[in-house]
Scaffold this motif. Structure first.
Motif, PDB file in Angstrom:
ATOM      1  N   GLU A  24       1.275  -0.816   0.381  1.00 50.73           N
ATOM      2  CA  GLU A  24       0.274  -0.357  -0.517  1.00 50.73           C
ATOM      3  C   GLU A  24       0.663   1.200  -0.173  1.00 50.73           C
ATOM      4  OE1 GLU A  24      -4.535   2.356   2.619  1.00 50.73           O
ATOM      5  OE2 GLU A  24      -2.688   0.296   3.289  1.00 50.73           O
ATOM      6  N   VAL A  25       0.384   2.549  -1.032  1.00 48.69           N
ATOM      7  CA  VAL A  25       1.262   3.214  -1.257  1.00 48.69           C
ATOM      8  C   VAL A  25       0.182   4.228  -0.158  1.00 48.69           C
ATOM      9  CG1 VAL A  25       1.616   5.304  -2.366  1.00 48.69           C
ATOM     10  CG2 VAL A  25       1.369   3.466  -3.236  1.00 48.69           C
ATOM     11  N   ALA A  26       1.299   4.350   0.988  1.00 48.11           N
ATOM     12  CA  ALA A  26       0.129   4.913   2.458  1.00 48.11           C
ATOM     13  C   ALA A  26       0.516   6.294   2.595  1.00 48.11           C
ATOM     14  CB  ALA A  26       1.295   4.422   3.524  1.00 48.11           C
ATOM     15  N   GLY A  27       2.059   6.663   2.267  1.00 47.50           N
ATOM     16  CA  GLY A  27       1.589   8.475   2.844  1.00 47.50           C
ATOM     17  C   GLY A  27       3.338   9.021   1.554  1.00 47.50           C
ATOM     18  N   PHE A  28       2.647  10.146   1.678  1.00 49.15           N
ATOM     19  CA  PHE A  28       3.828  10.979  -0.138  1.00 49.15           C
ATOM     20  C   PHE A  28       3.895  12.085   0.851  1.00 49.15           C
ATOM     21  CE2 PHE A  28       4.705  13.724  -2.885  1.00 49.15           C
ATOM     22  CZ  PHE A  28       5.894  13.254  -3.869  1.00 49.15           C
ATOM     23  N   ALA A  29       6.050  12.885   1.016  1.00 48.89           N
ATOM     24  CA  ALA A  29       5.612  14.235   0.967  1.00 48.89           C
ATOM     25  C   ALA A  29       6.311  14.573   0.237  1.00 48.89           C
ATOM     26  CB  ALA A  29       5.829  14.884   2.982  1.00 48.89           C
ATOM     27  N   MET A  30       6.948  16.257   0.153  1.00 46.35           N
ATOM     28  CA  MET A  30       7.322  16.665  -0.766  1.00 46.35           C
ATOM     29  C   MET A  30       7.859  17.918  -0.562  1.00 46.35           C
ATOM     30  SD  MET A  30       5.231  17.734  -4.649  1.00 46.35           S
ATOM     31  CE  MET A  30       3.376  17.926  -4.425  1.00 46.35           C
ATOM     32  N   THR A  31       9.316  18.318  -0.320  1.00 49.17           N
ATOM     33  CA  THR A  31       9.540  19.632   0.428  1.00 49.17           C
ATOM     34  C   THR A  31      10.917  20.175  -0.250  1.00 49.17           C
ATOM     35  OG1 THR A  31      11.404  18.792   1.928  1.00 49.17           O
ATOM     36  CG2 THR A  31       8.967  18.977   3.143  1.00 49.17           C
ATOM     37  N   SER A  32      11.219  22.306  -0.585  1.00 50.68           N
ATOM     38  CA  SER A  32      11.574  22.819  -0.801  1.00 50.68           C
ATOM     39  C   SER A  32      12.571  22.958   0.302  1.00 50.68           C
ATOM     40  CB  SER A  32      11.250  23.428  -2.093  1.00 50.68           C
ATOM     41  OG  SER A  32      12.186  23.880  -2.223  1.00 50.68           O
ATOM     42  N   ASP A  33      13.859  22.683   0.095  1.00 49.92           N
ATOM     43  CA  ASP A  33      14.952  23.532   0.797  1.00 49.92           C
ATOM     44  C   ASP A  33      15.035  24.815   0.748  1.00 49.92           C
ATOM     45  OD1 ASP A  33      15.765  20.563   1.598  1.00 49.92           O
ATOM     46  OD2 ASP A  33      17.777  20.918   0.675  1.00 49.92           O
ATOM     47  N   ALA A  34      14.874  25.272  -0.232  1.00 46.34           N
ATOM     48  CA  ALA A  34      15.046  26.598  -0.632  1.00 46.34           C
ATOM     49  C   ALA A  34      16.121  27.650  -0.408  1.00 46.34           C
ATOM     50  CB  ALA A  34      13.567  27.889  -0.189  1.00 46.34           C
ATOM     51  N   GLY A  35      17.201  26.559  -0.297  1.00 51.86           N
ATOM     52  CA  GLY A  35      18.515  26.766  -0.083  1.00 51.86           C
ATOM     53  C   GLY A  35      19.277  27.034  -1.206  1.00 51.86           C
TER      54      GLY A  35
END
Length: 402
Positions: free
Chosen positions: A249-260
């Protein structure tokens, strides 16, 4: 929110031309990195790679198809064929409009581009094949998959460097969750092992000339690879109703940007992505048993990733098993997350954790259980797949045992 499961998987990569062959190689700790065999390799300082060995495009595609398919498209189509066959889905009738494809790639048709730069600038030709643009465009593989399987729903390509596959798979999952689609083909493909592609990476001075040894004190850098991984993501109730085998099961996902920084990774960005995937899945950190690390074999990535894992998991970090399969197949850039997801499936379904091979000496800043050199048996209920790209783009998937 609807639940998303995986009902098919396919791949071609330096470890094997199918999922079973790849998992066998991972279990054995086999290395798919070796001497690079491309035109003008003698002009390169880096002459090793994770190359798909013994590949003959004419054994899979006819002349007309090859006029349209760059190597990265070929890899994607072969992987999709294996995944769709395993899923048992026929995209007919109303399902065709409720199915699509999201594929990740970084370079797209780089072999086509490289060949035609040579033709125009080195050989002085004034004409090129009329299908060069359709061959080299980044969306070519996704488009050909959509046409092959009559996928008339959302179809597009994600290009976010080394996180492309994870971003693509995350977006595919979200589309099913929110009801935009019922089935999605997703993953990633890359074929950057041409003279220009390798020469460009040489310029970054992060490449090893000998091996990829993530988390090891004697590491000397990353190694490029090529290949593809494609999966069938499906709405859970639909899969159960048709009696499909559920791989995970694909239970979760997240994406972020360092903006660095454009090349230097940020611990804080990685922390937010890992913690975000757990939060999205509704899982406590203690539920995670395995992390397939981004683990490139560069000092900056390895130490930053280990620090982020400690920040998120605290004392539980010492009980996690973590490995980087890039040590075996190299860094597939835009296709890497897709091939690495196979290691997560193996851990969840078979209870076998792929090793980090080539490990020699501990790095005090990477003092976690990185499963050195030999695969390990372990019951894993939740696995994470990390991807942290140049440009500070982070994408983490959480998979749960079906």
């Amino acid at each position: 929110m609807r639940r998303v499961v995986i009902t098919g998987a396919g791949t071609i990569n330096p470890l094997g031309a199918s999922v079973p062959a790849t998992l066998d190689a991972m279990q054995e700790g086999r290395c798919g990195i070796g001497p690079l065999e491309i035109r003008d390799v003698d002009r390169l300082s880096v002459r090793i790679a994770g190359q798909v060995g013994g590949y003959d495009e004419t054994a899979h595609f006819d002349r007309q198809q090859l006029s349209l398919y760059d190597r990265f498209t070929q890899f994607a189509l072969l992987s999709a064929a294996e995944a769709v066959a395993q899923s048992g889905i026929a995209f007919n009738g109303a399902l065709a409009e409720r199915a699509g494809v999201v594929l990740g790639t970084s370079g797209g048709g780089l072999n086509t581009q490289d060949d035609n730069y040579r033709a125009v600038y080195e050989e002085g030709k004034n004409r090129v094949h009329p299908f060069i643009v359709p061959r080299l465009m980044n969306n070519a593989a996704a488009s050909h998959i959509s046409m092959t399987y009559n996928l008339q729903g959302p179809s597009f390509t994600v290009a976010s460097a080394c996180a492309s596959s994870n971003h693509a798979m995350g977006q595919a999952a979200q589309m099913i969750r929110t009801g935009l689609a019922d089935v999605m083909l997703t993953g990633g493909s890359e074929a950057m092992l041409c003279f220009g592609g390798v020469k460009a990476w040489e310029g970054l001075r992060v490449m090893s000339k000998e091996a990829c040894r993530p988390f090891c004190a004697t590491r000397t850098g990353m190694v490029q690879g090529e290949g593809a991984g494609v999966f069938v993501f499906e709405e859970r109730d639909r899969a159960l109703a048709r009696g499909a085998e559920i791989l995970a099961e694909v239970a979760g996902f997240a994406m972020t940007s360092d903006a660095g920084d454009i090349v230097t990774p940020s611990r804080h960005g990685a922390v937010r992505a890992i913690a975000g995937a757990l939060r999205d899945a509704g899982l406590a950190p203690e539920r995670v048993g395995y992390i397939n690390a981004h683990g490139t074999g560069t000092t900056a990535n390895d130490r930053t990733e280990c620090a982020a894992v400690r920040d998120v998991f605290g004392g539980h970090a010492e009980r996690l098993v973590i490995s980087s399969t890039k040590s075996m197949h190299g860094h597939l850039i835009g296709g890497t997350g897709a091939v690495e997801l196979l290691a997560c499936l193996m851990a969840l379904r078979d209870g076998i954790v792929a090793p980090t091979i080539g490990y020699r000496e501990p790095d005090p800043d990477c003092a976690l259980d990185i499963v050195p050199n030999v695969a390990r048996e372990a019951r894993i209920d939740v696995a994470l797949s990390n991807a942290f790209a140049f440009g500070g783009l982070n994408a983490v998937l959480a998979l749960a045992r079906a």
